[in-house]
Write an enzyme that holds these catalytic residues in place. Structure first.
Site, PDB file in Angstrom:
ATOM      1  N   GLU A 227      -4.464   0.451   0.615  1.00 50.24           N
ATOM      2  CA  GLU A 227      -3.105   0.227   0.939  1.00 50.24           C
ATOM      3  C   GLU A 227      -2.463   1.619   1.626  1.00 50.24           C
ATOM      4  O   GLU A 227      -1.782   1.422   2.739  1.00 50.24           O
ATOM      5  CB  GLU A 227      -2.369   0.093  -0.156  1.00 50.24           C
ATOM      6  CG  GLU A 227      -2.392  -1.010  -0.810  1.00 50.24           C
ATOM      7  CD  GLU A 227      -3.870  -1.420  -1.697  1.00 50.24           C
ATOM      8  OE1 GLU A 227      -3.710  -2.557  -2.429  1.00 50.24           O
ATOM      9  OE2 GLU A 227      -4.714  -0.673  -1.872  1.00 50.24           O
TER      10      GLU A 227
ATOM     11  N   GLU B 202      -7.472  -4.326  -7.392  1.00 49.38           N
ATOM     12  CA  GLU B 202      -6.548  -4.050  -8.312  1.00 49.38           C
ATOM     13  C   GLU B 202      -6.647  -5.204  -9.519  1.00 49.38           C
ATOM     14  O   GLU B 202      -6.683  -4.984 -10.764  1.00 49.38           O
ATOM     15  CB  GLU B 202      -5.233  -4.347  -7.773  1.00 49.38           C
ATOM     16  CG  GLU B 202      -4.853  -3.034  -6.768  1.00 49.38           C
ATOM     17  CD  GLU B 202      -3.511  -2.618  -6.722  1.00 49.38           C
ATOM     18  OE1 GLU B 202      -3.110  -1.722  -7.091  1.00 49.38           O
ATOM     19  OE2 GLU B 202      -2.688  -3.581  -5.983  1.00 49.38           O
TER      20      GLU B 202
END
Length: 278
Positions: A152, A132
């Protein structure tokens, strides 16, 4: 590379126990420094990162930033033990988070875009929060042994650091969705093939390559470099017509600078240009 190495001075960020700051010539090097936890994100790391981005932008002698990780790893994402309630290190920084509840998003380049070019130098794991943060950098170099991925969903979590928005704008949507929905890991070669990173180098040399690119950036006119970066991001979501109009608004003022006179003059005189941000 990049001249004599020295500690970052006043106005160049001082780091924290999990984030080191140093200078390589005109490049500020920010190193995620929690190798025993594969540089999992911590409060001290996030505070140090945010301070580093701000310091780079405020110091005109800094022309580029390199982001890397210590111990052969870039970043393994959020500290899942802390997320599970085991406690997060760096309680002494809680006041910083209270004063600016957006600090962690700025640190991860979700809600902040440095005006100086940011070059990522990736070794080892660059997964979850690591991938990210990577999406907020401008130029990306990775070792051939690096690993990428947004894991995730495998933990029942959501990649809320910006990936469902940014990734599909940076790589083809089918690749973005596969990465987001499977949570699987990608090799450096595969990350290169889908356009997530720009170059792959032998293991242990990602930082050297990033500093080499930074030197090339540093040799260019800083006002021009910053205006070009700003224009690329400003126009990304515009129509072509609006983007071209915006580009002129960013670009024309550069031609009126002293640096714009120095560049051609240095070329004609067969010498390196000396830019003064004027």
């Amino acid at each position: 590379m990049g001249g004599t190495e020295h500690d970052a001075g006043h106005g160049a960020g001082h780091g924290t126990e999990h984030l080191t700051v140093r200078r390589e010539g005109a490049t500020l090097v920010l190193t995620l420094n929690r190798p025993e936890a594969k540089n999992a994100l911590s409060l001290p790391m996030l505070v140090g990162l945010y301070d580093g981005w701000v310091a780079a932008d405020e110091d005109d002698s800094v022309r580029s930033v390199v982001l890397t990780g210590a111990g052969g790893t870039f970043c393994a994402g959020m500290d899942l033990k802390a997320l599970a309630g085991k406690g997060m290190e760096g309680e002494q920084y809680r006041d910083r988070l209270k004063a600016d509840p957006d600090l962690h998003w700025k640190a991860m380049l979700r809600h902040h875009r440095p005006r100086k070019p940011v070059i990522a130098a990736v070794e080892g794991y660059c997964v979850a929060g690591g991938t990210e943060i990577l999406q907020g950098t401008d130029i990306r170099v990775a070792a051939e042994t690096a690993t990428f991925g947004l894991s995730e969903v495998k933990r029942g979590l959501f990649p809320i650091g910006g990936s469902t928005v940014r990734l599909q704008r940076q790589i083809p949507r089918t690749h973005a969705l596969e990465m987001l929905l499977t949570g699987r890991h990608y090799s450096a070669a595969e990350a290169l093939s889908i356009g997530l990173i720009g170059s792959v180098v032998p293991a242990g040399t990602a930082l050297d390559k990033a500093l080499e690119i930074a030197e090339q950036v540093n040799a260019c006119g800083p006002l021009a470099v910053e205006a070009v970066k700003a224009s690329v991001y400003e126009t990304a979501e515009m129509t072509e017509t609006d983007g071209l109009k915006s580009e002129l608004e960013r670009g024309w003022p550069i031609f009126a600078t002293e640096d714009a006179k120095e560049g051609p003059r240095a070329f004609a005189e067969k010498r390196p240009a000396v830019y003064r941000r004027a």
